[in-house]
Enzyme design. Structure first.
Site, PDB file in Angstrom:
ATOM      1  CE  LYS A  50      -3.821  -2.481   1.867  1.00  0.00           C
ATOM      2  NZ  LYS A  50      -4.415  -3.248   3.138  1.00  0.00           N
ATOM      3  CD  GLN A  94      -3.927  -5.012   6.293  1.00  0.00           C
ATOM      4  OE1 GLN A  94      -3.526  -3.840   5.268  1.00  0.00           O
ATOM      5  NE2 GLN A  94      -4.525  -5.875   5.708  1.00  0.00           N
ATOM      6  CG  ASP A 117      -9.968  -1.399   3.954  1.00  0.00           C
ATOM      7  OD1 ASP A 117      -9.605  -1.562   2.622  1.00  0.00           O
ATOM      8  OD2 ASP A 117      -9.297  -1.934   4.815  1.00  0.00           O
TER       9      ASP A 117
END
Ligand code: NAP
Length: 280
Positions: A50, A94, A117
């Site tokens: 990322k 995450q 997300d």
């Protein structure tokens, strides 16, 4: 039949180029904050990629690597601080989180405006009722692949294997939104092979090597393989028996080089969208 190999890698490169160009026309760089808690090696790999994607797209990227023993309260305090930052447009925590931290509470703490997300209940709810909102990156990337190759779900029987919140469920909703007739299969589906055989578009999102064999695929079907497994030889592979199934399909995603790169590209796209809204 010669199957079209759905090249997610090439499409992802194209998407990131477009994101980069759009980002350059903003007054301020899009900013993405990525939080990682503990020492999960897979998470570390994802977070590194990322960061690389952000560099490629000309984004500001900040990484917060917190120790395994971080408390839920500390994590949420960091998220709240990032929620208030003007230079941060997207916040991503995450998963999975260490034991003792309630993932749902953490996702809920992320401001829906920065939920790149697409895992916040507000984003999920918007998807369900057909309102605008951030789409989860993996199913979003799959829809982009279908569009790129002019594969229209409208009126097709779309079978999704897997019902997770991050892949299976939102995938089914996006196909439904585009007028597919959708069936969702999971571990309690007794006649999986039979259901799959009736699919015009088959999406496998389970995590089991060779779950989808040639006898489960209708000739001419489109097959999307989401999974990222390791076979006995340690090689990256999906849920689909690719060499055999490829012979039957009209189009199929490879693993690697299919869904994975598009997932990454859609995170960049979502961060751009967040920045565009935020800077208005
Ligand atoms: P997950 O949360 O473990 O969900 C797996 C789903 O598969 C569950 O709904 C489960 O059913 C179902 N399932 C398990 N065994 C089955 C069987 N024998 N027959 C039919 N269904 C079965 O996994 P996930 O997070 O959705 O991820 C799925 C796969 O995609 C994994 O390999 C993951 O690594 C990969 N992935 C890839 C990307 C990417 O960017 N390419 C992104 C995310 C995930 P139950 O609900 O009944 O348990």
């Amino acid at each position: 039949m010669m199957a079209t190999i759905l090249d997610g890698k090439a499409l992802a490169a194209k998407c990131k180029e477009a994101v980069k160009a759009a980002a350059q026309s903003l007054a301020r760089k899009p900013g993405l904050a990525v939080i990682i808690v503990g020492n999960n090696p897979a998470s570390r790999v994802y977070v590194n990629s990322k960061r690389k994607d952000c560099e490629e797209c000309g984004f500001l990227s900040e990484e917060y690597a917190l120790p395994e023993e971080t408390t839920q309260a500390e994590l949420i305090a960091l998220i709240e601080e990032l929620n208030g930052r003007d230079d941060i447009d997207g916040i991503l925590c995450q998963l999975p989180l260490p034991q003792g931290i309630d993932e749902e509470a953490v996702l809920l703490a992320i401001s829906p405006e920065k939920d790149v997300d697409g895992f916040h209940p507000m984003s999920m709810g918007s998807l369900l009722i057909g309102r605008e909102g951030f789409l989860p990156c993996t199913p979003y990337g799959i829809m982009e692949i279908l569009d790129e190759y002019h594969i229209d779900p409208k009126g097709k029987h779309c079978v999704v294997i897997g019902r997770s919140n991050i892949v299976g469920k939102p995938m089914a909703l996006l196909l439904l939104r585009r007028h597919g007739t959708v069936t969702i299969c999971h571990s309690r589906t007794p006649n999986l092979a039979e259901v799959c055989r009736s699919a015009d578009i088959l999406v496998a999102a389970v995590g089991k090597v060779n779950l989808v064999t040639a006898d489960m695929v209708k000739p001419g079907a489109v097959v999307i393989d989401v999974a990222m497994n390791r076979n006995e030889a340690g090689k990256l592979c999906g849920d689909v028996d690719f060499p055999a199934v490829k012979e039957l399909t009209s189009a199929i995603t490879p693993v690697p080089g299919g869904v994975g790169p598009m997932t990454r590209a859609m995170l960049m796209k979502n961060t751009l969208l967040a920045a565009q809204k935020h800077q208005k």
